[in-house]
Design a protein around this motif. Structure first.
Motif, PDB file in Angstrom:
ATOM      1  N   GLY A 134      -6.153  30.211  66.827  1.00  0.00           N
ATOM      2  CA  GLY A 134      -7.142  31.200  66.405  1.00  0.00           C
ATOM      3  C   GLY A 134      -8.543  30.667  66.207  1.00  0.00           C
ATOM      4  O   GLY A 134      -9.454  31.429  65.889  1.00  0.00           O
ATOM      5  N   LYS A 135      -8.771  29.383  66.403  1.00  0.00           N
ATOM      6  CA  LYS A 135     -10.095  28.793  66.216  1.00  0.00           C
ATOM      7  C   LYS A 135     -10.812  28.711  67.558  1.00  0.00           C
ATOM      8  O   LYS A 135     -10.384  27.984  68.447  1.00  0.00           O
ATOM      9  CB  LYS A 135      -9.978  27.404  65.596  1.00  0.00           C
ATOM     10  N   ALA A 136     -11.903  29.460  67.687  1.00  0.00           N
ATOM     11  CA  ALA A 136     -12.652  29.469  68.944  1.00  0.00           C
ATOM     12  C   ALA A 136     -13.222  28.081  69.226  1.00  0.00           C
ATOM     13  O   ALA A 136     -13.723  27.404  68.328  1.00  0.00           O
ATOM     14  CB  ALA A 136     -13.770  30.499  68.888  1.00  0.00           C
ATOM     15  N   VAL A 137     -13.142  27.672  70.483  1.00  0.00           N
ATOM     16  CA  VAL A 137     -13.643  26.373  70.926  1.00  0.00           C
ATOM     17  C   VAL A 137     -14.789  26.623  71.904  1.00  0.00           C
ATOM     18  O   VAL A 137     -14.637  27.373  72.867  1.00  0.00           O
ATOM     19  CB  VAL A 137     -12.523  25.553  71.611  1.00  0.00           C
ATOM     20  N   ALA A 138     -15.940  26.006  71.647  1.00  0.00           N
ATOM     21  CA  ALA A 138     -17.076  26.107  72.567  1.00  0.00           C
ATOM     22  C   ALA A 138     -16.750  25.295  73.823  1.00  0.00           C
ATOM     23  O   ALA A 138     -16.276  24.151  73.728  1.00  0.00           O
ATOM     24  CB  ALA A 138     -18.340  25.583  71.903  1.00  0.00           C
ATOM     25  N   VAL A 139     -16.978  25.886  74.989  1.00  0.00           N
ATOM     26  CA  VAL A 139     -16.650  25.239  76.262  1.00  0.00           C
ATOM     27  C   VAL A 139     -17.773  25.426  77.272  1.00  0.00           C
ATOM     28  O   VAL A 139     -18.640  26.270  77.098  1.00  0.00           O
ATOM     29  CB  VAL A 139     -15.330  25.807  76.862  1.00  0.00           C
ATOM     30  N   ARG A 140     -17.720  24.628  78.319  1.00  0.00           N
ATOM     31  CA  ARG A 140     -18.542  24.813  79.514  1.00  0.00           C
ATOM     32  C   ARG A 140     -17.579  25.170  80.640  1.00  0.00           C
ATOM     33  O   ARG A 140     -16.474  24.633  80.691  1.00  0.00           O
ATOM     34  CB  ARG A 140     -19.315  23.554  79.859  1.00  0.00           C
ATOM     35  N   TYR A 141     -17.990  26.070  81.512  1.00  0.00           N
ATOM     36  CA  TYR A 141     -17.101  26.505  82.587  1.00  0.00           C
ATOM     37  C   TYR A 141     -17.819  26.497  83.922  1.00  0.00           C
ATOM     38  O   TYR A 141     -19.042  26.635  83.997  1.00  0.00           O
ATOM     39  CB  TYR A 141     -16.531  27.901  82.307  1.00  0.00           C
TER      40      TYR A 141
END
Length: 92
Positions: A18-25
């Protein structure tokens, strides 16, 4: 198959904890060309592959990427290097 679009940016993935993770895509949208029987082709099925970093969640866990424009795509990680495969299309 031919690449018809590439999407790059920042977004977030929310795994099972449930913890949002910042990502690059970086996502590549591919489309199959189907012979029309008269020497031409018609557009066929699309697929989405690419990479999302950092890896978060678990292999083969269904996850959702929320892109910087607010659109989402459901996917799973194919490996721990961040390679992904979408399980459907991009939604608004």
């Amino acid at each position: 198959m031919r690449r018809i679009q590439t999407l790059n940016g920042k977004g977030s993935v929310t795994p099972a904890d449930g913890k949002a993770v910042a990502v690059r895509y970086e996502l590549d949208i591919w489309q199959k060309d189907i012979p029309d029987g008269r020497g031409g082709t018609i557009p066929g099925m699309k697929s989405i592959t690419g990479s999302i970093r950092p890896f978060c969640g678990a292999l083969r866990e269904k996850l959702t990427l929320r892109m910087e424009d607010g659109k989402t795509v459901d996917f799973f990680f194919a490996d721990t290097n961040g390679s992904m495969t979408a399980t459907g299309g991009i939604t608004d």
